[in-house]
Design a protein around this motif. Structure first.
Motif, PDB file in Angstrom:
ATOM      1  N   LEU A  33       0.870  -1.173   0.000  1.00  0.00           N
ATOM      2  CA  LEU A  33       0.000   0.000   0.000  1.00  0.00           C
ATOM      3  C   LEU A  33       0.908   1.224   0.000  1.00  0.00           C
ATOM      4  CD1 LEU A  33      -2.798   1.399   0.385  1.00  0.00           C
ATOM      5  CD2 LEU A  33      -2.400   1.202   2.846  1.00  0.00           C
ATOM      6  N   LEU A  34       0.860   2.026  -1.068  1.00  0.00           N
ATOM      7  CA  LEU A  34       1.657   3.251  -1.136  1.00  0.00           C
ATOM      8  C   LEU A  34       1.023   4.286  -0.212  1.00  0.00           C
ATOM      9  CD1 LEU A  34       4.033   4.752  -2.474  1.00  0.00           C
ATOM     10  CD2 LEU A  34       2.433   5.475  -4.258  1.00  0.00           C
ATOM     11  N   LEU A  35       1.797   4.759   0.757  1.00  0.00           N
ATOM     12  CA  LEU A  35       1.302   5.743   1.723  1.00  0.00           C
ATOM     13  C   LEU A  35       1.626   7.170   1.299  1.00  0.00           C
ATOM     14  CD1 LEU A  35       2.470   3.883   4.955  1.00  0.00           C
ATOM     15  CD2 LEU A  35       0.173   3.890   3.945  1.00  0.00           C
ATOM     16  N   ASP A  36       2.805   7.360   0.720  1.00  0.00           N
ATOM     17  CA  ASP A  36       3.227   8.688   0.272  1.00  0.00           C
ATOM     18  C   ASP A  36       4.367   8.526  -0.728  1.00  0.00           C
ATOM     19  OD1 ASP A  36       3.247  11.419   0.052  1.00  0.00           O
ATOM     20  OD2 ASP A  36       3.939  11.806   2.093  1.00  0.00           O
ATOM     21  N   ASP A  39       4.927  10.600  -6.689  1.00  0.00           N
ATOM     22  CA  ASP A  39       5.662  10.838  -7.937  1.00  0.00           C
ATOM     23  C   ASP A  39       6.706   9.749  -8.191  1.00  0.00           C
ATOM     24  OD1 ASP A  39       7.416  11.588  -5.929  1.00  0.00           O
ATOM     25  OD2 ASP A  39       8.151  13.355  -6.977  1.00  0.00           O
ATOM     26  N   SER A  40       6.600   8.641  -7.488  1.00  0.00           N
ATOM     27  CA  SER A  40       7.513   7.510  -7.711  1.00  0.00           C
ATOM     28  C   SER A  40       6.868   6.505  -8.667  1.00  0.00           C
ATOM     29  CB  SER A  40       7.845   6.831  -6.386  1.00  0.00           C
ATOM     30  OG  SER A  40       6.696   6.254  -5.810  1.00  0.00           O
ATOM     31  N   GLN A  41       7.707   5.687  -9.285  1.00  0.00           N
ATOM     32  CA  GLN A  41       7.205   4.644 -10.182  1.00  0.00           C
ATOM     33  C   GLN A  41       7.813   3.303  -9.785  1.00  0.00           C
ATOM     34  OE1 GLN A  41       8.696   7.441 -12.031  1.00  0.00           O
ATOM     35  NE2 GLN A  41       6.703   8.416 -12.019  1.00  0.00           N
ATOM     36  N   LYS A  60       1.012   1.257 -11.563  1.00  0.00           N
ATOM     37  CA  LYS A  60       0.532   2.597 -11.230  1.00  0.00           C
ATOM     38  C   LYS A  60      -0.348   2.494  -9.990  1.00  0.00           C
ATOM     39  CE  LYS A  60       0.880   4.189 -15.907  1.00  0.00           C
ATOM     40  NZ  LYS A  60       0.388   5.050 -16.937  1.00  0.00           N
ATOM     41  N   TYR A  61       0.223   2.868  -8.863  1.00  0.00           N
ATOM     42  CA  TYR A  61      -0.515   2.817  -7.601  1.00  0.00           C
ATOM     43  C   TYR A  61      -1.684   3.800  -7.613  1.00  0.00           C
ATOM     44  CZ  TYR A  61       3.058   0.104  -5.105  1.00  0.00           C
ATOM     45  OH  TYR A  61       3.909  -0.879  -4.671  1.00  0.00           O
ATOM     46  N   ALA A  62      -2.804   3.376  -7.083  1.00  0.00           N
ATOM     47  CA  ALA A  62      -3.949   4.251  -6.843  1.00  0.00           C
ATOM     48  C   ALA A  62      -4.086   4.429  -5.333  1.00  0.00           C
ATOM     49  CB  ALA A  62      -5.221   3.645  -7.425  1.00  0.00           C
ATOM     50  N   LYS A  65      -5.429   1.711  -2.351  1.00  0.00           N
ATOM     51  CA  LYS A  65      -5.526   0.388  -2.984  1.00  0.00           C
ATOM     52  C   LYS A  65      -4.293  -0.420  -2.613  1.00  0.00           C
ATOM     53  CE  LYS A  65      -9.157   1.108  -5.688  1.00  0.00           C
ATOM     54  NZ  LYS A  65     -10.331   0.348  -5.806  1.00  0.00           N
ATOM     55  N   MET A  66      -4.529  -1.680  -2.280  1.00  0.00           N
ATOM     56  CA  MET A  66      -3.423  -2.592  -1.975  1.00  0.00           C
ATOM     57  C   MET A  66      -3.142  -3.440  -3.208  1.00  0.00           C
ATOM     58  SD  MET A  66      -3.980  -3.693   1.945  1.00  0.00           S
ATOM     59  CE  MET A  66      -2.233  -3.715   2.285  1.00  0.00           C
ATOM     60  N   TYR A  67      -1.877  -3.775  -3.400  1.00  0.00           N
ATOM     61  CA  TYR A  67      -1.445  -4.539  -4.567  1.00  0.00           C
ATOM     62  C   TYR A  67      -0.648  -5.753  -4.113  1.00  0.00           C
ATOM     63  CZ  TYR A  67      -2.878  -0.440  -7.121  1.00  0.00           C
ATOM     64  OH  TYR A  67      -3.621   0.586  -7.636  1.00  0.00           O
ATOM     65  N   LEU A  68      -1.006  -6.900  -4.651  1.00  0.00           N
ATOM     66  CA  LEU A  68      -0.255  -8.118  -4.382  1.00  0.00           C
ATOM     67  C   LEU A  68       0.846  -8.220  -5.422  1.00  0.00           C
ATOM     68  CD1 LEU A  68       0.121 -10.740  -2.780  1.00  0.00           C
ATOM     69  CD2 LEU A  68      -1.486 -11.815  -4.387  1.00  0.00           C
TER      70      LEU A  68
END
Length: 109
Positions: A33-36, A39-41, A60-62, A65-68
């Motif tokens: 889960l991207l918290l902050d 602007d990273s990829q 592309k993180y939203a 949203k959690m990503y496996l």
């Protein structure tokens, strides 16, 4: 968490850093889960035909949203101008991405 012995961590990457392509040593998969650091990829690569060029796929993180992630596929992060924080819940090997994914699908997660 008890069933899979999940190891949650928060990963911090300073601005203007490149976390090189790698596979995780101990984790077969991770739920991120991207918290902050919007602007990273994050990139994945399955190719090694050319020593100079690598075909990539961008994740592309939203927000919220959690990503496996299959951490056994080469992946890298380019962080630009902000601190990047990711909540990462790692599933240690021998547990695989496919096993975690199957559990998530079966339990509507």
């Amino acid at each position: 968490m008890k069933q899979f012995n999940v190891q949650p961590i928060i990963i911090r990457i300073d601005p203007m850093r490149f976390y090189r392509f790698h596979v995780d040593d101990f984790r077969g998969a991770a739920l991120n889960l991207l918290l902050d650091g919007w602007d990273s990829q994050t990139y994945f690569s399955n190719t090694e035909e050319d020593p100079y060029l690598t075909e990539i796929t961008e994740l592309k993180y939203a927000q919220n949203k959690m990503y496996l992630l299959n951490t056994q596929i080469k992946h890298a992060v380019v962080n630009k101008n902000n601190l990047r924080y990711v909540l990462s819940m790692g599933f240690n090997q021998p547990l695989t991405y496919d096993e975690v994914k199957r559990f998530c699908v079966e339990n509507n997660l």
